[in-house]
Scaffold this active site. Structure first.
Site, short mmCIF file in Angstrom:
data_model
loop_
_atom_site.label_atom_id
_atom_site.label_comp_id
_atom_site.label_asym_id
_atom_site.label_seq_id
_atom_site.Cartn_x
_atom_site.Cartn_y
_atom_site.Cartn_z
N ASP A 18 25.70 76.60 42.26
CA ASP A 18 26.94 75.98 41.79
C ASP A 18 28.12 76.39 42.66
O ASP A 18 29.04 75.61 42.86
CB ASP A 18 27.20 76.37 40.33
N HIS A 28 32.52 74.98 46.51
CA HIS A 28 33.06 74.94 47.88
C HIS A 28 33.20 73.50 48.36
O HIS A 28 34.21 73.12 48.94
CB HIS A 28 32.16 75.70 48.85
N ALA A 75 39.28 88.57 26.15
CA ALA A 75 39.54 89.87 25.52
C ALA A 75 41.00 90.05 25.10
O ALA A 75 41.72 90.90 25.64
CB ALA A 75 39.11 91.01 26.46
#
Ligand code: NAP
Ligand code: MN
Length: 270
Positions: A45, A50, A187
């Site tokens: 992937d 890219h 988080a």
């Protein structure tokens, strides 16, 4: 039909590229690095990311297709031993002039600094993270203050990217026929003092979110695999890119949910 190949750089991908060039020459496909109609990604992937960024200013004219060599290759439909089959189908579609493509939404990311606006497209996601300290940022949705985020960071993904970083953050997998972006927390700190929604949010097209990092904070900005550290950001706006989509060539059907099952659950359903 004009094509180019982007490969990961390992021996297996390099040899497959050589093989494809031979097959393409026999089939009358033309190598054109400047303005290809098909871009074949050979690798994982990351290789496709890219390829996407190399041609992000020509998305309307290019259809991507991927062969995965060893990695997950969620974007890549083809196995290395199918290269002959793929070249034949490409030749047939060049002859018939009938190229089947699917078009999927991408994220438009506008980075606003004191001196102007830079616009980028993300195939998977945009992420903003703190550097020395936790990120503190205001999140606005459609120009209304929504929450003050404190934590590791914020991820804004496309439906294509919903199976990537977003998935690790507990975000939902979104079918790419939906024109949407997803905001997922990385988080977040939640206690009496700091409070965020705590759930991923999905915005439709024509909605936008703005992230205002606390002033003078060093932040890490990532668009797909590309990371930069910056301290000049006033705000970042994310939305579904209007009128610009990524196109994938579909030489055979491979439904999104089959792709999800094969990528994350495996082939054998008991
Ligand atoms: P990488 O470290 O190789 O990517 C991490 C994994 O994500 C690889 O297994 C990659 O597949 C897979 N992946 C990438 N795009 C995907 C997609 N749309 N759906 C499902 N899986 C996907 O780095 P990379 O290859 O340069 O890719 C950059 C991407 O990594 C970023 O866009 C971000 O989505 C992802 N990432 C994930 C985490 C996390 O989950 N905690 C953290 C940072 C970045 P391949 O093995 O085929 O490359
Ligand atoms: Mn990778």
């Amino acid at each position: 039909m004009k094509y180019n190949v982007i490969h990961r750089g390992d021996d297996v991908s390099f040899e497959l590229m050589q093989r494809f060039h031979e097959l393409a020459a026999d089939s009358g496909l033309l190598l054109d690095e400047q303005s290809p109609e098909i871009v074949l990604s050979i690798g994982g992937d990351g290789t496709l990311l890219h390829a996407f960024h190399q041609y992000s200013d020509q998305l309307d004219n290019i259809a991507f297709v991927g062969i995965h060599t060893g990695r997950l290759g969620f974007f890549a439909d083809w196995k290395p031993d199918e290269v002959e089959h793929l070249a034949r189908l490409m030749h047939e579609s060049a002859v018939s002039g009938n190229l089947q493509v699917v078009k999927y939404p991408v994220v438009e990311v506008q980075i606003i600094t004191e001196t102007g606006v830079e616009t980028h497209l993300a195939l998977n996601e945009f992420t903003l993270k703190g550097v020395e300290i936790t990120l503190v940022a205001e999140l606005h949705i459609n120009d209304e203050p929504f929450e003050t985020f404190r934590g590791d960071g914020i991820c804004v993904s496309s439906p294509c990217g919903s199976t990537a970083y977003n998935k690790s953050l507990g975000g939902a997998i979104v079918h790419p026929s939906l024109d949407a972006i997803q905001i997922a927390e990385i988080a977040s700190i939640n206690n009496r003092v700091y409070r965020t929604l705590g759930s991923p949010v999905i915005l439709p097209k024509h909605h936008h979110c703005d992230i205002y990092p606390k002033s003078k904070q060093n932040v890490l900005v990532a668009i797909d695999h590309l990371n930069v550290q910056r301290n000049d950001i006033v705000s970042i706006r994310c939305m579904v890119a209007a009128g610009r989509k990524v196109r994938f060539a579909r030489f055979r059907p491979f439904p999104f949910w089959s792709r999800v099952r094969e990528g994350f659950i495996g082939y054998d359903l008991k």
